[in-house]
Write an enzyme that holds these catalytic residues in place. Structure first.
Site, PDB file in Angstrom:
ATOM      1  N   TYR A   1      42.710  14.083  63.299  1.00  0.00           N
ATOM      2  CA  TYR A   1      42.684  14.603  64.672  1.00  0.00           C
ATOM      3  C   TYR A   1      42.617  13.522  65.759  1.00  0.00           C
ATOM      4  O   TYR A   1      42.507  13.856  66.930  1.00  0.00           O
ATOM      5  CB  TYR A   1      41.513  15.572  64.852  1.00  0.00           C
ATOM      6  CG  TYR A   1      40.144  15.026  64.474  1.00  0.00           C
ATOM      7  CD1 TYR A   1      39.406  14.255  65.363  1.00  0.00           C
ATOM      8  CD2 TYR A   1      39.586  15.304  63.231  1.00  0.00           C
ATOM      9  CE1 TYR A   1      38.156  13.767  65.019  1.00  0.00           C
ATOM     10  CE2 TYR A   1      38.330  14.834  62.878  1.00  0.00           C
ATOM     11  CZ  TYR A   1      37.625  14.059  63.776  1.00  0.00           C
ATOM     12  OH  TYR A   1      36.388  13.573  63.434  1.00  0.00           O
TER      13      TYR A   1
ATOM     14  N   HIS B   1      32.680  12.067  61.742  1.00  0.00           N
ATOM     15  CA  HIS B   1      31.539  12.857  62.196  1.00  0.00           C
ATOM     16  C   HIS B   1      30.425  12.802  61.162  1.00  0.00           C
ATOM     17  O   HIS B   1      29.264  12.555  61.481  1.00  0.00           O
ATOM     18  CB  HIS B   1      31.973  14.299  62.439  1.00  0.00           C
ATOM     19  CG  HIS B   1      30.855  15.222  62.783  1.00  0.00           C
ATOM     20  ND1 HIS B   1      30.211  15.191  63.993  1.00  0.00           N
ATOM     21  CD2 HIS B   1      30.248  16.187  62.064  1.00  0.00           C
ATOM     22  CE1 HIS B   1      29.256  16.093  64.017  1.00  0.00           C
ATOM     23  NE2 HIS B   1      29.252  16.716  62.848  1.00  0.00           N
TER      24      HIS B   1
ATOM     25  N   ARG C   1      32.460   7.611  68.901  1.00  0.00           N
ATOM     26  CA  ARG C   1      32.155   7.615  67.469  1.00  0.00           C
ATOM     27  C   ARG C   1      33.278   6.895  66.738  1.00  0.00           C
ATOM     28  O   ARG C   1      34.371   7.415  66.575  1.00  0.00           O
ATOM     29  CB  ARG C   1      32.011   9.065  66.975  1.00  0.00           C
ATOM     30  CG  ARG C   1      31.996   9.189  65.472  1.00  0.00           C
ATOM     31  CD  ARG C   1      31.575  10.572  65.009  1.00  0.00           C
ATOM     32  NE  ARG C   1      32.364  11.670  65.545  1.00  0.00           N
ATOM     33  CZ  ARG C   1      33.564  12.040  65.096  1.00  0.00           C
ATOM     34  NH1 ARG C   1      34.140  11.371  64.125  1.00  0.00           N
ATOM     35  NH2 ARG C   1      34.177  13.080  65.634  1.00  0.00           N
TER      36      ARG C   1
END
Length: 391
Positions: free
Chosen positions: A298, A289, A285
């Site tokens: 992160y 998200h 990805r």
């Protein structure tokens, strides 16, 4: 639009067969097109199945067009959300090959069960790209007919669609629609994070026990929102299938050719009565998200950069250029088509009406209910309390 089947014919322009073993540090997976655009004749899965595709030049160009258009429309939706025109958007950036490859592998009568990110599969099923934007704008519930397009409504509840797909696939068997070339199959899409959900594991059990004609298609994009893959599993995801009694295979999810070949084979096996299987599309990805997420909290930039070198669109373009299947004029035409369609999509979104808030009660039950009527009346009184006040 790619329509060719594995085993077709085209001019010989491929490298020699290569082992399924990846380069040092890379996972073992099925790959038919390298990140550098080198064509591999065939690849072998963990159970010895050989995968290959042979498309015409026009079909190769069609796959490239699909990838570019899907990415551009997705980028436009992201921009619309950032400008306040959509409530939320779940981008597919980086996962185009897994979705276009598997989407084009579906036969007309196969049924797909998506999550909320399968915009590329939706596009391949012939659904107007405006449909999911109506959902994320809050104007409607999506708007397409699942029976007409053989593509179920988007499912927000993580993993729930795998159970829906399992029940549907069991119904295919009960209707006697398996065992021939014209048989039907279903496919369920989900992410690596969903494999930790009970619904997904229950679907594995039921599909296996009842030999359902179903392909579980996991897009492993390396993150379940902010949790990395190692927080989801200690073994490769495709190996989980063995514990439930059906085969699993890992495919290069950034390779549209391999994604097509593996999915078409799995679907054909299912429609011939060989039961379920699990495909792990190993991809990444590239964005957030959803638009409510900040991936910089992160993951590090170098990780993203390493995956950018495996970009699914760039590798197809490199292949087309090396094999002289497409020229600068073609690429410019595709870019212009993508620009026009994205502008048109934006115009249509901006012309959507803003629904009255009370309309959220309109289609809850087909014949209404006393409790719903009471809630509607309470909501109307609440809204009326703002009339005449400054906003």
């Amino acid at each position: 639009m790619a329509k060719g089947d594995p085993g077709g014919t085209t001019r010989s322009r491929r490298a020699a067969p290569r082992s399924k073993k990846g380069a040092a540090g890379d996972p073992e997976l099925v790959q038919l097109l390298t990140p550098e655009g080198e064509r591999i004749d065939s690849a072998t899965g963990p159970d010895g199945t050989e995968y290959r595709v042979d498309f015409t030049d026009e079909e190769y160009r069609g796959l490239y067009r699909d990838l570019v258009l899907v990415r551009k429309l997705d980028a436009e939706a992201t921009a619309l959300q950032r400008q306040g025109e959509l409530g939320l958007w779940a981008s597919l950036l980086g996962q185009e090959a897994a979705q276009v490859g598997s989407g084009r592998a579906l036969r007309a009568h196969d049924m797909a069960f998506p999550t909320y990110r399968e915009h590329g599969v939706l596009y391949c099923r012939g659904i107007d790209p405006i449909m999911p934007l109506g959902l994320f704008r809050g104007v409607d519930q999506g708007g397409w007919d699942p029976n007409e397009f053989k593509f179920n409504m988007y499912t927000i509840v993580i993993g729930a669609q795998t159970l829906h797909a399992t029940g549907y696939a069991m119904g295919i068997t009960m209707d006697g629609k398996v065992g021939t070339d014209d048989g039907e199959a279903a496919i369920a899409y989900f992410g690596d994070g969903a494999t930790s959900q009970g619904d997904v594991n229950e679907a594995f059990v039921w599909a296996s026990v009842f030999n359902a004609p179903l392909v579980f298609f996991c897009q492993n994009n390396q993150y379940a929102i902010s949790e990395p893959l190692e927080r989801q599993t200690r073994v490769p995801l495709y190996q989980r299938a063995a514990g439930f009694g059906f085969p699993g295979v890992r495919v290069d999810g950034n390779d549209v050719l391999a994604s097509y070949a593996v999915t078409r084979t799995a679907l054909d096996n299912a429609r011939h009565g060989q039961g379920p299987s699990l495909i792990e599309a190993y991809t990444y990805r590239m964005g957030a998200h959803t638009t409510s997420d900040d991936p910089t909290r992160y993951r590090i930039a170098s990780e993203v950069e390493s995956w950018q070198a495996k970009d699914p669109i760039l590798r197809v373009r490199a292949f087309l250029e090396k094999q002289q299947i497409a020229d600068a004029t073609f690429f410019a035409e595709v870019d212009e088509q993508a620009r026009r369609e994205s502008v048109h999509l934006r115009e249509r979104v901006l012309s959507m009406p803003n629904p009255e808030p009370v309309t959220m009660f309109d289609h809850v039950y087909p014949n209404g209910s006393p409790l719903l009527d009471e809630q509607r009346a309470q909501f109307n009184r609440y809204m009326e309390s703002f009339e005449g006040s400054a906003h």
